[in-house]
Design a protein around this motif. Structure first.
Motif, PDB file in Angstrom:
ATOM      1  N   VAL A 219       0.833  -1.199   0.000  1.00  0.00           N
ATOM      2  CA  VAL A 219       0.000   0.000   0.000  1.00  0.00           C
ATOM      3  C   VAL A 219       0.870   1.254   0.000  1.00  0.00           C
ATOM      4  CG1 VAL A 219      -1.705   1.324   1.312  1.00  0.00           C
ATOM      5  CG2 VAL A 219      -1.965  -1.150   1.075  1.00  0.00           C
ATOM      6  N   GLY A 220       1.977   1.211   0.716  1.00  0.00           N
ATOM      7  CA  GLY A 220       2.873   2.362   0.758  1.00  0.00           C
ATOM      8  C   GLY A 220       3.368   2.767  -0.611  1.00  0.00           C
ATOM      9  N   THR A 221       3.599   1.782  -1.485  1.00  0.00           N
ATOM     10  CA  THR A 221       4.060   2.103  -2.830  1.00  0.00           C
ATOM     11  C   THR A 221       2.963   2.717  -3.692  1.00  0.00           C
ATOM     12  OG1 THR A 221       3.517  -0.108  -3.686  1.00  0.00           O
ATOM     13  CG2 THR A 221       5.715   0.202  -2.747  1.00  0.00           C
ATOM     14  N   ALA A 222       1.702   2.559  -3.265  1.00  0.00           N
ATOM     15  CA  ALA A 222       0.575   3.125  -4.022  1.00  0.00           C
ATOM     16  C   ALA A 222       0.205   4.521  -3.554  1.00  0.00           C
ATOM     17  CB  ALA A 222      -0.640   2.203  -3.909  1.00  0.00           C
ATOM     18  N   LEU A 223       0.957   5.067  -2.621  1.00  0.00           N
ATOM     19  CA  LEU A 223       0.700   6.416  -2.103  1.00  0.00           C
ATOM     20  C   LEU A 223       1.827   7.343  -2.556  1.00  0.00           C
ATOM     21  CD1 LEU A 223      -0.498   5.204   1.346  1.00  0.00           C
ATOM     22  CD2 LEU A 223      -1.813   6.796  -0.063  1.00  0.00           C
ATOM     23  N   PRO A 224       1.506   8.455  -3.210  1.00  0.00           N
ATOM     24  CA  PRO A 224       2.545   9.341  -3.738  1.00  0.00           C
ATOM     25  C   PRO A 224       3.551   9.809  -2.695  1.00  0.00           C
ATOM     26  CG  PRO A 224       0.421   9.932  -4.666  1.00  0.00           C
ATOM     27  CD  PRO A 224       0.149   8.893  -3.617  1.00  0.00           C
ATOM     28  N   TRP A 228       1.838   5.710   4.539  1.00  0.00           N
ATOM     29  CA  TRP A 228       0.422   5.656   4.859  1.00  0.00           C
ATOM     30  C   TRP A 228      -0.022   6.977   5.485  1.00  0.00           C
ATOM     31  CZ3 TRP A 228      -2.644   0.825   6.105  1.00  0.00           C
ATOM     32  CH2 TRP A 228      -2.166  -0.283   5.400  1.00  0.00           C
ATOM     33  N   GLY A 229      -1.328   7.187   5.494  1.00  0.00           N
ATOM     34  CA  GLY A 229      -1.862   8.330   6.219  1.00  0.00           C
ATOM     35  C   GLY A 229      -1.661   8.162   7.718  1.00  0.00           C
ATOM     36  N   ARG A 230      -1.756   9.262   8.423  1.00  0.00           N
ATOM     37  CA  ARG A 230      -1.602   9.265   9.879  1.00  0.00           C
ATOM     38  C   ARG A 230      -2.946   9.577  10.532  1.00  0.00           C
ATOM     39  NH1 ARG A 230       3.259  12.646   8.379  1.00  0.00           N
ATOM     40  NH2 ARG A 230       5.024  11.200   8.373  1.00  0.00           N
ATOM     41  N   PRO A 231      -3.228   9.001  11.696  1.00  0.00           N
ATOM     42  CA  PRO A 231      -4.509   9.264  12.364  1.00  0.00           C
ATOM     43  C   PRO A 231      -4.808  10.741  12.540  1.00  0.00           C
ATOM     44  CG  PRO A 231      -3.419   7.423  13.432  1.00  0.00           C
ATOM     45  CD  PRO A 231      -2.428   7.987  12.432  1.00  0.00           C
ATOM     46  N   GLU A 232      -3.786  11.521  12.844  1.00  0.00           N
ATOM     47  CA  GLU A 232      -4.014  12.945  13.085  1.00  0.00           C
ATOM     48  C   GLU A 232      -4.462  13.667  11.818  1.00  0.00           C
ATOM     49  OE1 GLU A 232       0.572  12.369  13.015  1.00  0.00           O
ATOM     50  OE2 GLU A 232      -1.213  11.289  13.739  1.00  0.00           O
ATOM     51  N   GLU A 233      -4.127  13.129  10.647  1.00  0.00           N
ATOM     52  CA  GLU A 233      -4.571  13.758   9.404  1.00  0.00           C
ATOM     53  C   GLU A 233      -6.075  13.569   9.200  1.00  0.00           C
ATOM     54  OE1 GLU A 233      -0.425  13.543   6.843  1.00  0.00           O
ATOM     55  OE2 GLU A 233      -1.617  11.716   7.072  1.00  0.00           O
ATOM     56  N   ALA A 234      -6.575  12.394   9.514  1.00  0.00           N
ATOM     57  CA  ALA A 234      -8.022  12.181   9.491  1.00  0.00           C
ATOM     58  C   ALA A 234      -8.701  13.026  10.556  1.00  0.00           C
ATOM     59  CB  ALA A 234      -8.343  10.702   9.697  1.00  0.00           C
ATOM     60  N   ALA A 235      -8.068  13.142  11.719  1.00  0.00           N
ATOM     61  CA  ALA A 235      -8.661  13.894  12.835  1.00  0.00           C
ATOM     62  C   ALA A 235      -8.807  15.374  12.505  1.00  0.00           C
ATOM     63  CB  ALA A 235      -7.815  13.711  14.096  1.00  0.00           C
ATOM     64  N   ARG A 236      -7.860  15.927  11.775  1.00  0.00           N
ATOM     65  CA  ARG A 236      -7.958  17.346  11.426  1.00  0.00           C
ATOM     66  C   ARG A 236      -9.132  17.605  10.490  1.00  0.00           C
ATOM     67  NH1 ARG A 236      -2.110  17.172  11.764  1.00  0.00           N
ATOM     68  NH2 ARG A 236      -1.908  16.644   9.558  1.00  0.00           N
ATOM     69  N   LEU A 237      -9.408  16.666   9.587  1.00  0.00           N
ATOM     70  CA  LEU A 237     -10.569  16.817   8.719  1.00  0.00           C
ATOM     71  C   LEU A 237     -11.859  16.752   9.529  1.00  0.00           C
ATOM     72  CD1 LEU A 237     -12.049  16.999   6.041  1.00  0.00           C
ATOM     73  CD2 LEU A 237     -11.633  14.544   5.716  1.00  0.00           C
ATOM     74  N   VAL A 238     -11.935  15.821  10.456  1.00  0.00           N
ATOM     75  CA  VAL A 238     -13.118  15.719  11.317  1.00  0.00           C
ATOM     76  C   VAL A 238     -13.292  16.992  12.129  1.00  0.00           C
ATOM     77  CG1 VAL A 238     -14.155  14.475  13.248  1.00  0.00           C
ATOM     78  CG2 VAL A 238     -13.016  13.208  11.434  1.00  0.00           C
ATOM     79  N   ARG A 239     -12.204  17.496  12.671  1.00  0.00           N
ATOM     80  CA  ARG A 239     -12.282  18.743  13.454  1.00  0.00           C
ATOM     81  C   ARG A 239     -12.861  19.883  12.620  1.00  0.00           C
ATOM     82  NH1 ARG A 239      -8.681  22.624  11.938  1.00  0.00           N
ATOM     83  NH2 ARG A 239      -6.830  21.493  12.629  1.00  0.00           N
ATOM     84  N   TRP A 240     -12.412  19.999  11.379  1.00  0.00           N
ATOM     85  CA  TRP A 240     -12.929  21.063  10.518  1.00  0.00           C
ATOM     86  C   TRP A 240     -14.419  20.864  10.262  1.00  0.00           C
ATOM     87  CZ3 TRP A 240     -14.790  20.945   5.349  1.00  0.00           C
ATOM     88  CH2 TRP A 240     -15.041  22.219   4.805  1.00  0.00           C
ATOM     89  N   SER A 256     -10.177  11.470   1.705  1.00  0.00           N
ATOM     90  CA  SER A 256      -8.941  12.088   2.175  1.00  0.00           C
ATOM     91  C   SER A 256      -7.853  11.020   2.144  1.00  0.00           C
ATOM     92  CB  SER A 256      -9.145  12.633   3.596  1.00  0.00           C
ATOM     93  OG  SER A 256      -7.960  13.171   4.114  1.00  0.00           O
ATOM     94  N   GLU A 257      -7.343  10.751   0.921  1.00  0.00           N
ATOM     95  CA  GLU A 257      -6.499   9.581   0.706  1.00  0.00           C
ATOM     96  C   GLU A 257      -5.072   9.890   0.269  1.00  0.00           C
ATOM     97  OE1 GLU A 257      -9.281   5.930  -0.390  1.00  0.00           O
ATOM     98  OE2 GLU A 257      -8.758   7.138  -2.135  1.00  0.00           O
ATOM     99  N   GLY A 258      -4.707  11.145   0.207  1.00  0.00           N
ATOM    100  CA  GLY A 258      -3.340  11.470  -0.173  1.00  0.00           C
ATOM    101  C   GLY A 258      -2.954  11.026  -1.558  1.00  0.00           C
ATOM    102  N   GLY A 259      -3.933  10.946  -2.476  1.00  0.00           N
ATOM    103  CA  GLY A 259      -3.628  10.538  -3.846  1.00  0.00           C
ATOM    104  C   GLY A 259      -3.443   9.049  -4.023  1.00  0.00           C
ATOM    105  N   PHE A 260      -4.029   8.250  -3.131  1.00  0.00           N
ATOM    106  CA  PHE A 260      -3.894   6.792  -3.158  1.00  0.00           C
ATOM    107  C   PHE A 260      -4.216   6.226  -4.538  1.00  0.00           C
ATOM    108  CE2 PHE A 260      -5.903   2.623  -1.498  1.00  0.00           C
ATOM    109  CZ  PHE A 260      -4.720   1.923  -1.680  1.00  0.00           C
ATOM    110  N   ARG A 261      -3.250   5.531  -5.121  1.00  0.00           N
ATOM    111  CA  ARG A 261      -3.450   4.848  -6.406  1.00  0.00           C
ATOM    112  C   ARG A 261      -3.878   3.425  -6.128  1.00  0.00           C
ATOM    113  NH1 ARG A 261       1.836   7.412  -7.095  1.00  0.00           N
ATOM    114  NH2 ARG A 261       1.577   9.330  -8.291  1.00  0.00           N
ATOM    115  N   ARG A 262      -5.159   3.205  -6.161  1.00  0.00           N
ATOM    116  CA  ARG A 262      -5.699   1.914  -5.726  1.00  0.00           C
ATOM    117  C   ARG A 262      -5.228   0.777  -6.610  1.00  0.00           C
ATOM    118  NH1 ARG A 262      -9.681   1.732  -1.963  1.00  0.00           N
ATOM    119  NH2 ARG A 262     -10.101   3.766  -1.042  1.00  0.00           N
TER     120      ARG A 262
END
Length: 265
Positions: A219-224, A228-240, A256-262
């Protein structure tokens, strides 16, 4: 900035699925607390104990201590969402302690690794009950208790990108979380006239310690960004989404996937 000055000062949030310091729920609770909210956190620790990643090494007490400890600003509720009465119980406990509830973050999830050959009716039913049914009943209980004279009515749900790529080895999980994606717009419409927004977050691959080494690498190779994403990055979106800045956003599933190439098999 003090707690009385934060963007969520005076507001109360319920955050479900807060049982591990490495998890998204923990990061969300910490973020909302830092923004001035009082927070009720729900956990069901037997679920983690039965998973490959296991419970938090410090136990639930360590998780709560890392959030500042229970007291005037933090309430802990242990509840199993396989019980249809649990969502209303969680909301009642939160409202009784803090007087009202303004924000619901339904972050909890039951993980189910079953392929088409392995899938059972029992696991399908349990995944549906915990992931999808509980999200609806939590929203129902939140709406029943919400004081519409108060600003900032917010519901934030969680899916996992089932609408963007297949998960053939986790069918009960994928099906039940996919239902959350589909319910978002209808719940938003049901509550729009009351000034309550309903949105859904797809956080993409987030490193919460659940993935094995090979999956983590793949999965790491599929993210630009190469990570991987970090929990705090998801949390900041929820906070907003929980703040007044997002008052005009409702009925949306936000990727909110950081450009994930599935990728798939």
């Amino acid at each position: 900035m003090t707690y009385d000055e934060g963007p969520l000062a005076g507001r109360v949030a319920v955050v479900t699925g807060v049982s591990r310091r490495a998890g998204i729920g923990f990061a969300v609770a910490r973020e909302l607390l830092a923004c001035g909210a009082r927070v009720a956190v729900q956990s069901w620790t037997p679920h983690d104990a039965g998973q490959p990643w296991g419970s938090d090494p410090a136990g639930i007490d360590g998780v709560l201590d890392a959030l500042g400890g229970t007291g005037d600003r933090l309430l802990h509720i242990e509840a199993d969402f396989a019980d249809p009465a649990a969502p209303a119980y969680v909301m009642e406990r939160a409202a009784s302690r803090f007087g009202h509830v303004d924000v619901l973050v339904a972050n909890h999830a039951r993980s189910s690794k079953q392929s088409l050959e392995e899938v059972t009716a029992a696991e399908l039913d349990l995944a549906w009950a915990v992931n999808a049914r509980a999200s609806v009943l939590l929203t129902q209980a939140f709406a029943a208790r919400h004081d519409d004279r108060r600003p900032g009515g917010r519901v934030v749900l969680f899916t996992s990108g089932q609408h963007l790529g297949p998960m053939p080895d986790e069918l009960p999980y994928a099906i039940s979380k996919g239902a959350i994606h589909q319910m978002t717009l209808s719940l938003a419409d049901a509550l729009a006239d009351r000034g309550i927004t309903v949105n859904c977050v797809n956080p993409g691959p987030v490193d919460t310690g659940w993935a094995g080494p090979e999956l983590a690498r793949q999965v790491g190779t599929a993210l630009p960004a190469g990570r991987w994403g970090r929990p705090e990055e998801a949390a900041r979106l929820v906070r907003w989404l929980a703040t007044d800045e997002a008052a005009w956003i409702t009925g949306q599933v936000i990727n909110s996937e950081g450009g994930f190439r599935r990728w798939s098999k």
